[in-house]
Each structure stands twice: as structure tokens, then as C-alpha cells.
Design an enzyme around this catalytic site. Structure first.
Site, PDB file in Angstrom:
ATOM      1  N   HIS A 159      33.022  98.298  69.854  1.00 26.36           N
ATOM      2  CA  HIS A 159      33.908  99.349  69.149  1.00 26.36           C
ATOM      3  C   HIS A 159      35.321  99.530  69.779  1.00 26.36           C
ATOM      4  O   HIS A 159      36.193 100.203  69.099  1.00 26.36           O
ATOM      5  CB  HIS A 159      33.149 100.547  69.529  1.00 26.36           C
ATOM      6  CG  HIS A 159      33.384 101.162  71.032  1.00 26.36           C
ATOM      7  ND1 HIS A 159      32.814 100.772  72.099  1.00 26.36           N
ATOM      8  CD2 HIS A 159      34.335 101.967  71.378  1.00 26.36           C
ATOM      9  CE1 HIS A 159      33.051 101.353  73.222  1.00 26.36           C
ATOM     10  NE2 HIS A 159      34.090 101.942  72.888  1.00 26.36           N
TER      11      HIS A 159
HETATM   12  C1  UD1 Z   1      36.605 106.593  72.338  1.00 29.09           C
HETATM   13  C2  UD1 Z   1      37.368 106.318  73.633  1.00 29.09           C
HETATM   14  C3  UD1 Z   1      37.052 105.039  74.495  1.00 29.09           C
HETATM   15  C4  UD1 Z   1      35.237 105.407  74.682  1.00 29.09           C
HETATM   16  C5  UD1 Z   1      34.676 105.706  73.032  1.00 29.09           C
HETATM   17  C6  UD1 Z   1      33.176 105.860  73.131  1.00 29.09           C
HETATM   18  C7  UD1 Z   1      39.760 107.074  73.648  1.00 29.09           C
HETATM   19  C8  UD1 Z   1      41.310 106.411  73.647  1.00 29.09           C
HETATM   20  N1  UD1 Z   1      38.814 106.086  73.403  1.00 29.09           N
HETATM   21  O1  UD1 Z   1      36.967 105.374  71.465  1.00 29.09           O
HETATM   22  O2  UD1 Z   1      37.525 105.010  75.746  1.00 29.09           O
HETATM   23  O3  UD1 Z   1      34.855 104.038  75.105  1.00 29.09           O
HETATM   24  O4  UD1 Z   1      35.283 106.962  72.732  1.00 29.09           O
HETATM   25  O5  UD1 Z   1      32.324 105.818  71.913  1.00 29.09           O
HETATM   26  O6  UD1 Z   1      39.539 108.158  73.921  1.00 29.09           O
HETATM   27  N2  UD1 Z   1      34.712 108.779  64.635  1.00 29.09           N
HETATM   28  C9  UD1 Z   1      33.617 109.085  63.722  1.00 29.09           C
HETATM   29  N3  UD1 Z   1      32.677 109.891  64.376  1.00 29.09           N
HETATM   30  C10 UD1 Z   1      32.987 110.522  65.538  1.00 29.09           C
HETATM   31  C11 UD1 Z   1      33.831 110.168  66.502  1.00 29.09           C
HETATM   32  C12 UD1 Z   1      34.671 109.017  65.875  1.00 29.09           C
HETATM   33  O7  UD1 Z   1      33.417 108.884  62.882  1.00 29.09           O
HETATM   34  O8  UD1 Z   1      31.810 111.392  65.911  1.00 29.09           O
HETATM   35  C13 UD1 Z   1      35.665 107.712  63.984  1.00 29.09           C
HETATM   36  C14 UD1 Z   1      36.984 108.370  64.108  1.00 29.09           C
HETATM   37  O9  UD1 Z   1      37.166 108.826  62.614  1.00 29.09           O
HETATM   38  C15 UD1 Z   1      37.912 107.061  64.396  1.00 29.09           C
HETATM   39  C16 UD1 Z   1      37.205 106.252  65.246  1.00 29.09           C
HETATM   40  O10 UD1 Z   1      35.759 106.710  65.045  1.00 29.09           O
HETATM   41  O11 UD1 Z   1      38.227 106.638  63.252  1.00 29.09           O
HETATM   42  C17 UD1 Z   1      37.541 106.355  66.679  1.00 29.09           C
HETATM   43  O12 UD1 Z   1      37.245 107.388  67.358  1.00 29.09           O
HETATM   44  P1  UD1 Z   1      38.068 107.898  68.576  1.00 29.09           P
HETATM   45  O13 UD1 Z   1      37.649 108.972  69.150  1.00 29.09           O
HETATM   46  O14 UD1 Z   1      39.224 107.925  68.211  1.00 29.09           O
HETATM   47  O15 UD1 Z   1      37.990 106.596  69.463  1.00 29.09           O
HETATM   48  P2  UD1 Z   1      36.574 105.559  69.928  1.00 29.09           P
HETATM   49  O16 UD1 Z   1      36.881 104.486  69.397  1.00 29.09           O
HETATM   50  O17 UD1 Z   1      35.341 106.549  69.666  1.00 29.09           O
END
Ligand code: UD1
Length: 352
Positions: free
Chosen positions: A204
């Protein structure tokens, strides 16, 4: 003593569970602020339910956005929370945008901040998490380090005076959940996987998902593994693969939604290996003594590599070759502690 925990992303809910338990056991007042960074039920609510964590007292509901939008929205909304309920300690966890924003909002209001999982370094400044770690450690007044290696990094940055080695709270929760596992976990039926004959994969991180060539090389290699691979697809992976037009399944790979924590532990414990870019899963594999293949140029959890249970590989065929290697020599090393880290955290918070 009143402790206010700021959490927002999946790995933070896992770390929160043993801390919430220990607060309850000691009668320490504990407020939980959920930033809303992760909002899908399978990345959030299910962890509270399965791990017996009390519902959050405050939900900031920030949701998705760029790093600036997400971090800024948390910062702006924390002011009211901290004004209305000033705690003795603001406790932040790990390295996400929620960690940095929680720490920054508290120090700006002159409230004491403790950072759980302090001192981890990848020394890779392309990772957003690396900046979150460094900035949070330098803002916080109490640094709760999971390992001696992390203590060394803090000392190198002049932070030894505020650092305490507490062990890793993820071992506390992992040991508790492992002790409750069924002999034949139902999750294997749901995954359609034979015990001992498959590997668990998660990918991820932005570095692996955002570059189409890198992502295609990882998924292509997983497809060629010589045994079945369950790919637990994080929303970021699904969204990026769709945007790049790269199929997730094919060959050895079977795609599945993310699992609950008890199901993940059961699946990893019954697997022959893990392929991941997650930090937590590298340690969980080690504690469960399952060989791990990490698709990253470096790791913060160097002990897993030094003890032979984790190898670092670049995207490409090396991933498939490493995933099929036999387990290394057994070890009884416990670099992450023996399951008493949350007690050490509360001791450190309570000491004058
Ligand atoms: C985040 C953390 C990372 C951790 C990971 C665990 C940061 C910079 N990164 O990364 O350190 O290892 O969480 O999972 O804080 N999304 C959904 N549903 C959700 C959450 C996110 O669809 O419930 C989508 C968002 O729209 C986005 C992507 O997933 O496009 C990334 O989510 P984001 O919270 O930005 O970072 P992670 O990649 O989850």
C-alpha cells in the site's frame, strides 16, 4: 492523570488497544480522539469492535485529501478539542499524518506530548512517514521507543534525555489475540486457502503504488509465486491499480478485502510466508515466526532482517524467488519485548 490519545489510521488502532486496556486497568482517565483519516469500516470500526477499544470520545471526520489538506484539517480541528479537554498528556502513535498533526496541535498549546513508537528511522526522505517521525520526535517531550535501535537513533539526534525504552505495544496485542485463536481458524475457509500452503501479501505504500512500473513489477512477480498468494487489497492499492490500468489478480494471486485484526493474525499464523511493504506486518510475521519478504529498499525494523526472518527485495522476480525460500534457523530473540510495553508506557507517563 488524564491521557488523550490521537489516532486515525489502521495501525494506530492496533497500538491503541493495549494502551486503552492498561489505562482502564489502572483507572487512568483516557480520552480517544479519532481524526477520521481512515474511515472505511474495515480499516477503522472493526478494530474498535474486535479489540474491545472504547468508542472514540471525539471524531474529527477529516477523511481523505492531500498530505497538506489532511494534516491541516486535523490541526485546525484539534484546537477546540484541546481547549475544551486539556489533558496531562497528549499521546500520539506511529508515523502517519494524524501523528504529526496531533503532536503539533498540542505543542502549540503548550500541552505535554508523548510519542509512542519514537525513534524509528528508514533514512529514506522520500517517505511521508519519515518526515512525520522526525518532526514528531523533535516536537514531543517524552519519546517512548520500541527498540534499542530506536533509542540509538534518538540519542544520535540529541534526544536521549527525553527517551525511554518501553518495548513494542504491538507485541502486547498480538500475544493476546494469538492466545485466543481457534485451532482451525474460519478465515482459512473464507479465503479458500490450505493451512501452511499460501502466503499473505499486502502492498500500500505510496512509493510502491504510485509508480505504474513499480506496481506492475510487484503484481507481476506475485502472480508468478509457486504457491497461492492472498493479496489483501488496501483502498490505496485498488485505487492506484485501477488508475494505472493494472489488474490486481492473475496467476497465483487471489484478491481479498482487508481482514480484521484477529483474522489477519490467524491467516499469517497459518501461512508459509508474508510479502509486504507494511511496517507492522514485518514484525507480526517475525513474532509469529513466519518468513517475511519486504518490498522496500530499507526497513525500520532491522532486527527482523538481522535475525534472518525478513529479506528486502526490489520489485521484480526477486519477490517471487524470496517468497518461496524456506524458513531460517529458529530463534528465541525478543527484540520487541515480551508483551508488557503498554504497562511501561503508563509507568513512563506517570513518572514525574
Ligand atoms: C496511511 C499512513 C501510513 C500507514 C497506513 C496504514 C500517512 C502519510 N500514511 O497510509 O503510514 O502505514 O495509513 O494503512 O499518514 N482511503 C480509503 N478509505 C479509508 C482510508 C483511505 O478509501 O478508510 C483511501 C484514500 O482516499 C486515499 C488512500 O486510501 O486515496 C490513502 O489513504 P491515506 O490515509 O492518505 O494514506 P494510507 O495510504 O492509508
Amino acid at each position: 492523570m488524564k491521557v488523550l490519545s490521537v489516532v486515525g489510521a489502521r495501525p494506530q488502532f492496533v497500538k491503541l488497544a493495549p494502551v486503552a486496556d492498561e489505562c482502564a486497568r489502572r483507572g487512568v482517565e483516557h480520552l480517544i480522539v479519532h481524526t477520521g483519516q481512515h474511515y472505511d469500516p474495515m480499516l477503522s470500526d472493526i478494530f474498535f469492535a474486535d479489540l474491545g477499544i472504547p468508542d472514540p470520545d471525539v471524531h474529527l471526520g477529516v477523511g481523505s485529501g492531500s498530505h497538506g489538506e489532511q494534516t491541516g484539517a486535523i490541526l485546525a480541528r484539534m484546537d477546540d478539542v484541546l481547549t475544551q479537554q486539556p489533558p496531562d498528556w497528549v499521546l500520539v502513535y506511529g508515523d502517519t499524518n494524524s501523528t504529526l498533526a496531533g503532536a503539533l496541535s498540542a505543542v502549540k498549546m503548550h500541552l505535554p506530548v508523548a510519542h509512542l513508537e519514537a525513534g524509528l528511522r528508514s533514512f529514506n526522505r522520500r517517505m511521508p512517514e519519515e518526515h512525520n517521525r522526525v518532526l514528531t520526535d523533535h516536537a514531543a517531550g517524552l519519546l517512548l521507543a520500541p527498540t534499542q535501535v530506536a533509542m540509538g537513533h534518538l540519542a544520535d539526534e540529541g534526544l536521549a534525555g527525553r527517551s525511554v525504552h518501553v518495548g513494542d505495544v504491538m507485541v502486547d496485542v498480538l500475544r493476546r489475540v494469538r492466545a485466543e485463536l481457534a485451532d482451525t481458524p474460519a478465515v482459512l475457509d473464507r479465503l479458500g486457502m490450505p493451512s501452511g500452503g499460501f502466503c499473505v501479501a499486502t502492498i500500500h505504500r505510496a512509493d510502491n503504488t504510485d509508480d505504474p512500473q513499480r506496481l506492475a513489477a510487484i503484481l507481476g512477480a506475485l502472480a508468478q509465486v509457486d504457491h497461492p498468494v492472498v493479496l489483501l487489497a488496501h483502498p490505496r492499492l485498488r485505487e492506484r491499480a485501477r488508475a494505472h490500468g493494472i489488474p490486481l489478480d492473475g496467476g497465483a494471486v487471489k484478491v481479498h478485502d482487508p481482514l480484521s485484526y484477529p483474522d489477519l493474525v490467524a491467516a499469517v499464523a497459518a501461512s508459509r510466508g508474508v510479502v509486504t511493504d507494511s511496517g507492522g506486518l514485518q514484525k507480526e510475521a517475525f513474532v509469529l515466526r513466519v518468513p517475511c519478504t519486504t518490498v522496500r529498499p530499507e526497513t525500520e525494523w532491522v532486527e527482523t532482517v538481522e535475525l534472518g526472518w525478513n529479506v528486502l527485495v526490489e520489485p521484480g522476480l526477486d519477490v517471487a524467488v524470496a517468497a518461496s525460500r524456506p524458513p531460517p534457523e529458529a530463534t528465541d530473540a525478543a527484540p520487541y519485548g515480551t508483551g508488557h510495553a503498554a504497562a511501561a508506557v503508563l509507568d513512563a507517563l506517570a513518572s514525574p
